[in-house]
Design a protein around this motif. Sequence first.
Motif, PDB file in Angstrom:
ATOM      1  N   SER A 141     -79.829 -46.691  42.162  1.00 19.94           N
ATOM      2  CA  SER A 141     -78.617 -46.893  41.393  1.00 19.94           C
ATOM      3  C   SER A 141     -78.853 -47.486  40.134  1.00 19.94           C
ATOM      4  O   SER A 141     -79.882 -48.290  39.634  1.00 19.94           O
ATOM      5  CB  SER A 141     -77.827 -47.974  42.291  1.00 19.94           C
ATOM      6  OG  SER A 141     -76.954 -48.646  41.776  1.00 19.94           O
ATOM      7  N   ARG A 142     -77.992 -47.488  39.120  1.00 15.57           N
ATOM      8  CA  ARG A 142     -78.096 -48.154  37.805  1.00 15.57           C
ATOM      9  C   ARG A 142     -77.887 -49.439  37.755  1.00 15.57           C
ATOM     10  O   ARG A 142     -78.418 -50.223  37.130  1.00 15.57           O
ATOM     11  CB  ARG A 142     -76.828 -47.678  37.075  1.00 15.57           C
ATOM     12  CG  ARG A 142     -76.923 -45.899  36.558  1.00 15.57           C
ATOM     13  CD  ARG A 142     -75.534 -45.690  35.949  1.00 15.57           C
ATOM     14  NE  ARG A 142     -75.270 -46.400  34.842  1.00 15.57           N
ATOM     15  CZ  ARG A 142     -73.971 -46.908  34.542  1.00 15.57           C
ATOM     16  NH1 ARG A 142     -73.104 -46.302  35.212  1.00 15.57           N
ATOM     17  NH2 ARG A 142     -73.797 -47.582  33.526  1.00 15.57           N
ATOM     18  N   THR A 143     -76.982 -49.984  38.725  1.00 14.72           N
ATOM     19  CA  THR A 143     -76.476 -51.381  38.971  1.00 14.72           C
ATOM     20  C   THR A 143     -77.171 -52.405  39.945  1.00 14.72           C
ATOM     21  O   THR A 143     -77.478 -53.374  39.752  1.00 14.72           O
ATOM     22  CB  THR A 143     -75.078 -51.590  38.953  1.00 14.72           C
ATOM     23  OG1 THR A 143     -74.752 -50.789  40.048  1.00 14.72           O
ATOM     24  CG2 THR A 143     -74.463 -51.059  37.437  1.00 14.72           C
ATOM     25  N   ARG A 144     -77.532 -51.659  41.225  1.00 13.83           N
ATOM     26  CA  ARG A 144     -78.132 -52.322  42.248  1.00 13.83           C
ATOM     27  C   ARG A 144     -79.331 -51.493  42.890  1.00 13.83           C
ATOM     28  O   ARG A 144     -78.915 -51.080  44.095  1.00 13.83           O
ATOM     29  CB  ARG A 144     -77.057 -52.857  43.254  1.00 13.83           C
ATOM     30  CG  ARG A 144     -75.960 -51.793  43.606  1.00 13.83           C
ATOM     31  CD  ARG A 144     -75.033 -52.327  44.317  1.00 13.83           C
ATOM     32  NE  ARG A 144     -74.123 -51.162  44.961  1.00 13.83           N
ATOM     33  CZ  ARG A 144     -73.192 -50.543  44.061  1.00 13.83           C
ATOM     34  NH1 ARG A 144     -72.783 -50.760  43.053  1.00 13.83           N
ATOM     35  NH2 ARG A 144     -72.526 -49.616  44.814  1.00 13.83           N
ATOM     36  N   PRO A 145     -80.249 -51.233  42.447  1.00 16.80           N
ATOM     37  CA  PRO A 145     -81.231 -50.375  42.859  1.00 16.80           C
ATOM     38  C   PRO A 145     -81.726 -50.769  44.359  1.00 16.80           C
ATOM     39  O   PRO A 145     -82.040 -52.312  44.334  1.00 16.80           O
ATOM     40  CB  PRO A 145     -82.347 -50.315  42.254  1.00 16.80           C
ATOM     41  CG  PRO A 145     -82.151 -51.504  41.034  1.00 16.80           C
ATOM     42  CD  PRO A 145     -80.766 -51.946  41.144  1.00 16.80           C
ATOM     43  N   ALA A 146     -82.028 -50.381  45.373  1.00 19.62           N
ATOM     44  CA  ALA A 146     -82.152 -50.686  46.794  1.00 19.62           C
ATOM     45  C   ALA A 146     -83.651 -51.067  46.719  1.00 19.62           C
ATOM     46  O   ALA A 146     -84.609 -50.869  46.148  1.00 19.62           O
ATOM     47  CB  ALA A 146     -82.190 -49.624  47.739  1.00 19.62           C
ATOM     48  N   THR A 147     -83.666 -52.421  47.688  1.00 12.56           N
ATOM     49  CA  THR A 147     -85.038 -53.216  47.514  1.00 12.56           C
ATOM     50  C   THR A 147     -86.008 -52.082  48.395  1.00 12.56           C
ATOM     51  O   THR A 147     -87.063 -52.291  47.865  1.00 12.56           O
ATOM     52  CB  THR A 147     -84.510 -54.437  48.552  1.00 12.56           C
ATOM     53  OG1 THR A 147     -83.849 -55.321  47.923  1.00 12.56           O
ATOM     54  CG2 THR A 147     -86.058 -55.205  48.639  1.00 12.56           C
ATOM     55  N   GLN A 150     -87.284 -49.797  45.601  1.00 13.13           N
ATOM     56  CA  GLN A 150     -88.216 -50.323  44.713  1.00 13.13           C
ATOM     57  C   GLN A 150     -89.828 -50.666  45.237  1.00 13.13           C
ATOM     58  O   GLN A 150     -90.603 -50.378  44.797  1.00 13.13           O
ATOM     59  CB  GLN A 150     -87.585 -51.723  44.381  1.00 13.13           C
ATOM     60  CG  GLN A 150     -86.390 -51.433  43.427  1.00 13.13           C
ATOM     61  CD  GLN A 150     -85.711 -52.727  42.939  1.00 13.13           C
ATOM     62  OE1 GLN A 150     -86.165 -53.269  42.016  1.00 13.13           O
ATOM     63  NE2 GLN A 150     -84.799 -53.370  43.362  1.00 13.13           N
ATOM     64  N   PRO A 162     -82.940 -44.774  37.228  1.00 14.68           N
ATOM     65  CA  PRO A 162     -81.676 -44.984  37.204  1.00 14.68           C
ATOM     66  C   PRO A 162     -80.760 -43.985  37.169  1.00 14.68           C
ATOM     67  O   PRO A 162     -80.932 -43.097  36.040  1.00 14.68           O
ATOM     68  CB  PRO A 162     -81.439 -46.399  36.025  1.00 14.68           C
ATOM     69  CG  PRO A 162     -82.658 -46.667  35.849  1.00 14.68           C
ATOM     70  CD  PRO A 162     -83.667 -45.495  35.908  1.00 14.68           C
ATOM     71  N   HIS A 183     -82.013 -44.791  49.685  1.00 12.61           N
ATOM     72  CA  HIS A 183     -80.914 -45.541  49.571  1.00 12.61           C
ATOM     73  C   HIS A 183     -80.504 -46.506  50.819  1.00 12.61           C
ATOM     74  O   HIS A 183     -80.832 -45.645  51.755  1.00 12.61           O
ATOM     75  CB  HIS A 183     -79.542 -44.833  49.453  1.00 12.61           C
ATOM     76  CG  HIS A 183     -78.416 -45.618  49.096  1.00 12.61           C
ATOM     77  ND1 HIS A 183     -78.092 -46.380  47.899  1.00 12.61           N
ATOM     78  CD2 HIS A 183     -77.518 -46.045  50.108  1.00 12.61           C
ATOM     79  CE1 HIS A 183     -77.101 -47.154  48.140  1.00 12.61           C
ATOM     80  NE2 HIS A 183     -76.421 -46.752  49.334  1.00 12.61           N
ATOM     81  N   GLY A 185     -78.286 -49.504  50.636  1.00  4.14           N
ATOM     82  CA  GLY A 185     -77.378 -50.327  50.396  1.00  4.14           C
ATOM     83  C   GLY A 185     -75.968 -50.005  50.851  1.00  4.14           C
ATOM     84  O   GLY A 185     -74.869 -50.716  50.600  1.00  4.14           O
TER      85      GLY A 185
END
Length: 245
Positions: A141-147, A150, A162, A183, A185
Amino acid sequence: MTDAQLAAHLAEIAGRILIDVRESGVFAGKALGKAGDATANEFLCHAIRTARPDDALLSEEEKDDTARCSVERTWIVDPVDGTREYGEERSDWAVHVGLSIGGVATSGAVALPGLDGGVVLRTDQPVALPDPAPQPRFVVSRTRPATEAQAVCAAMGGDLVPMGSAGAKAMAVIRGDAEIYLHSGGQYEWDSCAPVAVARAHGLHCSRIDGSPLVYNRRDPYMPDLLICRREYAARVLELVAGRG
């Protein structure tokens, strides 16, 4: 038309409609997103109900009728996947037209109208996957990359890419812009039904992040997570995710 042909045809037309709405100059920002969603949704829902009157329908923009759960064949659509990106006049948004048969994402198409010339990827016309990058690229995600994405990316020595909508991310794996889409989230069935059908048709691994199957047309359309990736990475990604549990 076959189911796959219908999905591709409708996704392409909806994409053209969305480009016309955007280029009309009447709407901007959030208003553009709302106008695009409403216009594309009306077209897709009317078209599916006309072409497949005995099938059920689940759309992000329609009031849900859970009677669909008793129907074997259910179309699951997202008129604009990535409304924010569409409203910002970016290219990383998509149109999803998918068909679930017996809970399995079976046929479908994902249109990427924002790309030059427009692109439609479909279940009945798979293309060859490009060669993978030397190090795996994780589309996030551009705004909230999944923990989890990462952490797994770091463990595999990969790179984060992103990107906007779920459909754009899933199609990036097919198009050779990434190798892994992990993903965690939370999403809904309309976010992944068509992308998963198309990804499977192209030979990609598709599952929940615990390795269990993705099941569609459930009473609650919420879907917590998914993994779409090249098959050579699936076992390692699932192992690393499990190790974080």
